[in-house]
Motif scaffolding. Structure first.
Motif, PDB file in Angstrom:
ATOM      1  N   PRO A   1      19.467   9.683  40.734  1.00  0.00           N
ATOM      2  CA  PRO A   1      19.398  10.417  39.469  1.00  0.00           C
ATOM      3  C   PRO A   1      20.262   9.748  38.408  1.00  0.00           C
ATOM      4  CG  PRO A   1      19.809  11.891  41.323  1.00  0.00           C
ATOM      5  CD  PRO A   1      19.975  10.507  41.846  1.00  0.00           C
ATOM      6  N   ALA A   2      19.768   9.736  37.177  1.00  0.00           N
ATOM      7  CA  ALA A   2      20.494   9.091  36.093  1.00  0.00           C
ATOM      8  C   ALA A   2      20.566  10.018  34.893  1.00  0.00           C
ATOM      9  CB  ALA A   2      19.808   7.777  35.704  1.00  0.00           C
ATOM     10  N   ALA A   3      21.703  10.001  34.215  1.00  0.00           N
ATOM     11  CA  ALA A   3      21.841  10.800  33.006  1.00  0.00           C
ATOM     12  C   ALA A   3      20.991  10.238  31.886  1.00  0.00           C
ATOM     13  CB  ALA A   3      23.306  10.851  32.582  1.00  0.00           C
ATOM     14  N   ALA A   4      20.764   8.915  31.916  1.00  0.00           N
ATOM     15  CA  ALA A   4      19.951   8.262  30.895  1.00  0.00           C
ATOM     16  C   ALA A   4      18.996   7.273  31.551  1.00  0.00           C
ATOM     17  CB  ALA A   4      20.836   7.546  29.890  1.00  0.00           C
ATOM     18  N   GLU A   5      17.798   7.163  31.011  1.00  0.00           N
ATOM     19  CA  GLU A   5      16.799   6.218  31.494  1.00  0.00           C
ATOM     20  C   GLU A   5      16.457   5.261  30.354  1.00  0.00           C
ATOM     21  OE1 GLU A   5      13.473   8.506  32.797  1.00  0.00           O
ATOM     22  OE2 GLU A   5      14.714   9.908  33.947  1.00  0.00           O
ATOM     23  N   PHE A   6      16.217   4.003  30.700  1.00  0.00           N
ATOM     24  CA  PHE A   6      15.944   2.974  29.697  1.00  0.00           C
ATOM     25  C   PHE A   6      14.685   2.223  30.127  1.00  0.00           C
ATOM     26  CE2 PHE A   6      17.767  -1.106  27.607  1.00  0.00           C
ATOM     27  CZ  PHE A   6      16.995  -0.873  26.474  1.00  0.00           C
ATOM     28  N   HIS A   7      13.652   2.229  29.279  1.00  0.00           N
ATOM     29  CA  HIS A   7      12.379   1.592  29.608  1.00  0.00           C
ATOM     30  C   HIS A   7      11.884   0.705  28.469  1.00  0.00           C
ATOM     31  CE1 HIS A   7      12.196   5.026  32.469  1.00  0.00           C
ATOM     32  NE2 HIS A   7      11.521   4.188  33.222  1.00  0.00           N
ATOM     33  N   GLU A   8      11.168  -0.316  28.859  1.00  0.00           N
ATOM     34  CA  GLU A   8      10.402  -1.125  27.906  1.00  0.00           C
ATOM     35  C   GLU A   8       8.929  -0.706  28.033  1.00  0.00           C
ATOM     36  OE1 GLU A   8       9.609  -5.844  27.100  1.00  0.00           O
ATOM     37  OE2 GLU A   8       9.242  -5.022  29.099  1.00  0.00           O
ATOM     38  N   LEU A   9       8.318  -0.302  26.935  1.00  0.00           N
ATOM     39  CA  LEU A   9       6.926   0.130  26.934  1.00  0.00           C
ATOM     40  C   LEU A   9       6.061  -0.926  26.257  1.00  0.00           C
ATOM     41  CD1 LEU A   9       7.435   3.839  25.728  1.00  0.00           C
ATOM     42  CD2 LEU A   9       7.667   2.905  28.048  1.00  0.00           C
ATOM     43  N   ARG A  10       4.886  -1.146  26.817  1.00  0.00           N
ATOM     44  CA  ARG A  10       3.896  -2.032  26.195  1.00  0.00           C
ATOM     45  C   ARG A  10       2.589  -1.246  26.081  1.00  0.00           C
ATOM     46  NH1 ARG A  10       5.130  -7.411  25.614  1.00  0.00           N
ATOM     47  NH2 ARG A  10       7.084  -8.099  26.601  1.00  0.00           N
TER      48      ARG A  10
ATOM     49  N   ARG B   1       5.274  -3.215  21.379  1.00  0.00           N
ATOM     50  CA  ARG B   1       6.377  -3.258  22.357  1.00  0.00           C
ATOM     51  C   ARG B   1       7.440  -2.291  21.872  1.00  0.00           C
ATOM     52  NH1 ARG B   1      10.641  -8.021  23.383  1.00  0.00           N
ATOM     53  NH2 ARG B   1      11.204  -7.620  25.533  1.00  0.00           N
ATOM     54  N   VAL B   2       7.797  -1.344  22.739  1.00  0.00           N
ATOM     55  CA  VAL B   2       8.693  -0.255  22.347  1.00  0.00           C
ATOM     56  C   VAL B   2       9.761  -0.085  23.421  1.00  0.00           C
ATOM     57  CG1 VAL B   2       8.826   2.203  21.758  1.00  0.00           C
ATOM     58  CG2 VAL B   2       6.752   0.892  21.203  1.00  0.00           C
ATOM     59  N   PHE B   3      10.978   0.206  22.981  1.00  0.00           N
ATOM     60  CA  PHE B   3      12.049   0.519  23.923  1.00  0.00           C
ATOM     61  C   PHE B   3      12.335   2.016  23.851  1.00  0.00           C
ATOM     62  CE2 PHE B   3      12.669  -4.003  23.208  1.00  0.00           C
ATOM     63  CZ  PHE B   3      12.822  -4.460  24.511  1.00  0.00           C
ATOM     64  N   ARG B   4      12.442   2.629  25.021  1.00  0.00           N
ATOM     65  CA  ARG B   4      12.624   4.074  25.108  1.00  0.00           C
ATOM     66  C   ARG B   4      13.883   4.410  25.909  1.00  0.00           C
ATOM     67  NH1 ARG B   4       8.032   6.948  28.324  1.00  0.00           N
ATOM     68  NH2 ARG B   4       9.184   6.022  30.081  1.00  0.00           N
ATOM     69  N   VAL B   5      14.729   5.237  25.308  1.00  0.00           N
ATOM     70  CA  VAL B   5      15.903   5.751  26.005  1.00  0.00           C
ATOM     71  C   VAL B   5      15.720   7.254  26.163  1.00  0.00           C
ATOM     72  CG1 VAL B   5      18.395   6.103  25.937  1.00  0.00           C
ATOM     73  CG2 VAL B   5      17.421   3.954  25.103  1.00  0.00           C
TER      74      VAL B   5
END
Length: 284
Positions: free
Chosen positions: A175-184, A247-251
């Motif tokens: 489990p993480a308090a924050a998630e970080f993803h790269e979206l295409r 290309r999008v970065f999502r937190v």
């Protein structure tokens, strides 16, 4: 003649000195990669007080992992390994760190060997001496101090039609308090968002292309470099209105979930005249 207590103290001091010399003279990288250190910490958590050198530890590896159980044992292990790593990186001996922090050498040795969890006040003193944040003692990637996530081995979720993908840019092992993803997102593709628990927040920034974000019935067009923040418990979707891939970065900042508590049943609540101890409320 020496008393029995004197012999015990001598043995404890000898073990502490051997550990201190090993931790101080090994480089931080070697300490990080040395499985014997991890097994040593796990063994001490299990309560094994036998005098053993680190060279003897491989014989105990088979049972070490099974003994690291329970939240408090894990915390002791984590803080101890972190302290040993940070001290080695800065080339502090136990005595030097004790002088710099004002925390006794004996206490530092107990923390490193996972025999006790220090108070916040003690951690603050040690952190100030090491010039790190208190949170540095609680990192799960404690053994190496960082975690490399190669792009070619990253976890990537791809939609059935292959027009949308999300690559995790953070360790997904718990489990993480924050998630970080790269979206295409492919041109003209719309990807429905997954509604999350109330209190969850999503922050998007467009790295390349354009993006249209819909939240309920409101839409916001984002150009390259634009960002947006919204509550993720609402219906939302992402659409690429352009003719090139976006290309999008999502937190994602996950909602804080307080522990559930077992509330005593009516019959378990102590009567006013009952002198028996009240049942303690335990988390479940």
């Amino acid at each position: 003649m020496h008393s029995t207590l004197a012999f015990v103290r001598d043995a404890q001091a000898d073990r502490a000195d051997r550990t201190d010399r090993l931790v101080t003279h090994r480089s931080a990288n070697r300490l990080a990669d040395d499985p014997s250190i991890a097994d040593f910490r796990a063994d001490r958590i299990a309560g094994d007080t036998n005098a053993r050198s680190l060279a003897d530890l491989p014989s105990a590896q088979s049972g070490a992992a099974a003994r690291v159980d329970g939240a408090f044992d894990t915390l002791e292990y984590l803080v101890g390994v972190n302290l040993a790593r940070l001290r080695a990186e800065r080339q502090f001996s136990l005595d030097a760190l004790a002088r710099a922090s004002g925390v006794s050498r004996a206490m530092l040795a107990q923390v490193e060997s996972a025999r006790s969890v220090p108070s916040i006040k003690v951690l603050c003193k040690v952190a100030a001496a090491l010039k790190v944040s208190v949170s540095a003692f609680l990192r799960r990637h404690a053994v190496s101090g960082f975690e490399h996530l190669p792009a070619d081995r990253a976890s990537r979720r791809v939609s059935a039609d292959g027009r949308y993908s999300a690559r995790a840019l953070y360790p997904e092992d718990g489990p993480a308090a924050a998630e970080f993803h790269e979206l295409r997102i492919a041109p003209l593709h719309t990807e429905p968002g997954t509604r999350r628990a109330p209190g969850t927040t999503v922050n998007l920034v467009v790295s390349e292309g354009t993006l249209e974000v819909s939240v309920h019935d409101r839409r916001q067009l984002l150009a390259t470099g634009d960002a947006i923040v919204f509550d993720a418990d609402q219906p939302h979707s992402l659409r690429n209105p352009g003719d090139t891939e976006a290309r999008v970065f999502r937190v994602t900042l996950n909602a804080e979930t307080p522990p559930r508590w077992a509330v005593p049943l009516a019959g378990e609540i102590r009567n006013a005249g009952d002198t028996r101890p009240a049942a303690s409320v335990q988390p479940i």
